[in-house]
Design a protein around this motif. Structure first.
Motif, PDB file in Angstrom:
ATOM      1  N   ARG A  80       0.857  -1.185   0.000  1.00  0.00           N
ATOM      2  CA  ARG A  80       0.000   0.000   0.000  1.00  0.00           C
ATOM      3  C   ARG A  80       0.893   1.234   0.000  1.00  0.00           C
ATOM      4  N   HIS A  81       0.675   2.114  -0.963  1.00  0.00           N
ATOM      5  CA  HIS A  81       1.555   3.268  -1.152  1.00  0.00           C
ATOM      6  C   HIS A  81       1.381   4.322  -0.061  1.00  0.00           C
ATOM      7  N   ASP A  82       0.213   4.395   0.527  1.00  0.00           N
ATOM      8  CA  ASP A  82      -0.103   5.346   1.595  1.00  0.00           C
ATOM      9  C   ASP A  82      -0.904   4.588   2.657  1.00  0.00           C
ATOM     10  N   LEU A  83      -1.208   5.280   3.760  1.00  0.00           N
ATOM     11  CA  LEU A  83      -1.981   4.657   4.825  1.00  0.00           C
ATOM     12  C   LEU A  83      -3.174   5.518   5.222  1.00  0.00           C
ATOM     13  N   THR A  84      -4.319   4.879   5.419  1.00  0.00           N
ATOM     14  CA  THR A  84      -5.466   5.531   6.036  1.00  0.00           C
ATOM     15  C   THR A  84      -5.286   5.415   7.545  1.00  0.00           C
ATOM     16  N   GLU A  85      -6.147   6.072   8.313  1.00  0.00           N
ATOM     17  CA  GLU A  85      -6.067   5.944   9.770  1.00  0.00           C
ATOM     18  C   GLU A  85      -6.252   4.488  10.195  1.00  0.00           C
ATOM     19  N   ASN A  86      -7.155   3.771   9.557  1.00  0.00           N
ATOM     20  CA  ASN A  86      -7.386   2.365   9.884  1.00  0.00           C
ATOM     21  C   ASN A  86      -6.158   1.516   9.558  1.00  0.00           C
ATOM     22  N   LEU A  87      -5.532   1.745   8.397  1.00  0.00           N
ATOM     23  CA  LEU A  87      -4.339   0.981   8.039  1.00  0.00           C
ATOM     24  C   LEU A  87      -3.179   1.260   8.983  1.00  0.00           C
ATOM     25  N   LYS A  88      -3.127   2.457   9.551  1.00  0.00           N
ATOM     26  CA  LYS A  88      -2.076   2.777  10.524  1.00  0.00           C
ATOM     27  C   LYS A  88      -2.215   1.909  11.777  1.00  0.00           C
ATOM     28  N   TYR A  90      -4.226  -1.233  11.820  1.00  0.00           N
ATOM     29  CA  TYR A  90      -4.493  -2.654  11.614  1.00  0.00           C
ATOM     30  C   TYR A  90      -4.002  -3.258  10.312  1.00  0.00           C
ATOM     31  N   GLY A  91      -3.401  -2.511   9.436  1.00  0.00           N
ATOM     32  CA  GLY A  91      -3.030  -3.117   8.163  1.00  0.00           C
ATOM     33  C   GLY A  91      -1.604  -2.865   7.743  1.00  0.00           C
ATOM     34  N   GLY A  92      -1.165  -1.624   7.911  1.00  0.00           N
ATOM     35  CA  GLY A  92       0.199  -1.287   7.530  1.00  0.00           C
ATOM     36  C   GLY A  92       0.386  -1.138   6.031  1.00  0.00           C
ATOM     37  N   HIS A  93       1.639  -0.964   5.647  1.00  0.00           N
ATOM     38  CA  HIS A  93       1.989  -0.767   4.237  1.00  0.00           C
ATOM     39  C   HIS A  93       2.035  -2.069   3.439  1.00  0.00           C
ATOM     40  N   ILE A  94       2.408  -3.165   4.098  1.00  0.00           N
ATOM     41  CA  ILE A  94       2.699  -4.393   3.355  1.00  0.00           C
ATOM     42  C   ILE A  94       2.001  -5.580   4.007  1.00  0.00           C
ATOM     43  N   GLY A  95       1.317  -6.345   3.181  1.00  0.00           N
ATOM     44  CA  GLY A  95       0.728  -7.611   3.603  1.00  0.00           C
ATOM     45  C   GLY A  95       1.256  -8.701   2.693  1.00  0.00           C
ATOM     46  N   TYR A  96       1.513  -9.866   3.232  1.00  0.00           N
ATOM     47  CA  TYR A  96       2.072 -10.950   2.417  1.00  0.00           C
ATOM     48  C   TYR A  96       1.571 -12.282   2.906  1.00  0.00           C
ATOM     49  N   LEU A 112       9.561  -9.883   1.765  1.00  0.00           N
ATOM     50  CA  LEU A 112       9.459  -8.618   2.470  1.00  0.00           C
ATOM     51  C   LEU A 112      10.673  -7.739   2.167  1.00  0.00           C
ATOM     52  N   ARG A 113      11.859  -8.330   2.138  1.00  0.00           N
ATOM     53  CA  ARG A 113      13.056  -7.551   1.794  1.00  0.00           C
ATOM     54  C   ARG A 113      12.909  -6.902   0.412  1.00  0.00           C
ATOM     55  N   LEU A 114      12.385  -7.645  -0.553  1.00  0.00           N
ATOM     56  CA  LEU A 114      12.178  -7.099  -1.896  1.00  0.00           C
ATOM     57  C   LEU A 114      11.112  -6.002  -1.889  1.00  0.00           C
ATOM     58  N   ALA A 115      10.088  -6.171  -1.065  1.00  0.00           N
ATOM     59  CA  ALA A 115       9.044  -5.137  -0.955  1.00  0.00           C
ATOM     60  C   ALA A 115       9.609  -3.862  -0.348  1.00  0.00           C
ATOM     61  N   LEU A 116      10.537  -3.988   0.586  1.00  0.00           N
ATOM     62  CA  LEU A 116      11.162  -2.813   1.183  1.00  0.00           C
ATOM     63  C   LEU A 116      11.950  -2.031   0.125  1.00  0.00           C
ATOM     64  N   LEU A 124       9.660   6.325   0.421  1.00  0.00           N
ATOM     65  CA  LEU A 124       9.269   6.201   1.825  1.00  0.00           C
ATOM     66  C   LEU A 124      10.515   6.100   2.706  1.00  0.00           C
ATOM     67  N   ASP A 125      10.481   6.728   3.862  1.00  0.00           N
ATOM     68  CA  ASP A 125      11.611   6.636   4.781  1.00  0.00           C
ATOM     69  C   ASP A 125      11.402   5.560   5.840  1.00  0.00           C
ATOM     70  N   GLN A 126      10.168   5.055   5.940  1.00  0.00           N
ATOM     71  CA  GLN A 126       9.867   3.932   6.816  1.00  0.00           C
ATOM     72  C   GLN A 126       8.557   3.302   6.373  1.00  0.00           C
ATOM     73  N   VAL A 127       8.339   2.061   6.775  1.00  0.00           N
ATOM     74  CA  VAL A 127       7.065   1.392   6.516  1.00  0.00           C
ATOM     75  C   VAL A 127       6.533   0.841   7.835  1.00  0.00           C
ATOM     76  N   LEU A 128       5.235   0.700   7.888  1.00  0.00           N
ATOM     77  CA  LEU A 128       4.546   0.125   9.031  1.00  0.00           C
ATOM     78  C   LEU A 128       4.014  -1.238   8.627  1.00  0.00           C
TER      79      LEU A 128
END
Length: 169
Positions: A80-88, A90-96, A112-116, A124-128
């Motif tokens: 996910r390129h951005d985050l909604t309040e809900n994704l912050k 319960y979901g985060g940037h990356i699901g696998y 996950l390393r490749l997704a980073l 992005l400077d960090q992912v959740l």
């Protein structure tokens, strides 16, 4: 060598085998977006492309990738390129998710390393990332990729672990 690949109709037979592996396991397909199949299946592939640039209100743009080793889809990943309040929360940037028959082979850690790397390319400077408190395998994958645990959240009595992965050099 494993790589990330965008979904393509030329891999339809392997994609159907990937889905069947999940169905036979009785588990829910993870990430959910790869289980949203359509007939004709070509509609699924074109919709995945569209979700990278346009989405409905309240949603975020995202990219779906297959984790491919040789000629086999071993897993799937949604970034996910951005985050909604809900994704912050319960979901985060990356699901696998790794295909049930291909687990415990290191694919999730590599994926996950490749997704980073993709997240870095997007600036992005960090992912959740998040996972259930009882999902020890996912916790290990996240920590192996530099995940730093932050405050958990609780919804409907279920605790969700949250991690930040810094993407600096």
């Amino acid at each position: 060598m494993m790589q990330l690949m965008k979904p393509t109709v030329t891999w339809e037979k392997e994609y159907r085998a990937f889905l069947e592996d999940w169905r036979e396991s009785g588990e829910t397909i993870v990430p959910e977006v790869v289980g949203d199949t359509y007939e004709p299946l070509a509609a699924y592939f074109s919709e995945q492309e569209a979700k990278e640039s346009e989405v409905s209100p309240g949603r975020v743009t995202h990219s779906t990738y297959w984790m491919v080793d040789g000629q086999r889809i071993v897993g799937a990943l949604n970034f996910r390129h951005d985050l909604t309040e809900n994704l912050k929360l319960y979901g985060g940037h990356i699901g696998y998710g790794i295909r049930p028959s291909e687990r415990k082979k290191g694919y999730a850690t590599i994926g996950l390393r490749l997704a980073l790397e993709e997240a870095r390319k997007r600036g992005l400077d960090q992912v959740l990332l998040t996972c259930g408190v009882d999902n020890l395998a996912s916790r290990r994958v996240i920590v192996a990729n530099g995940g730093q645990e932050i405050e958990p959240t609780v919804r409907n009595g279920r605790e969700t672990c949250r991690f930040i992965i810094p993407l600096g050099e």
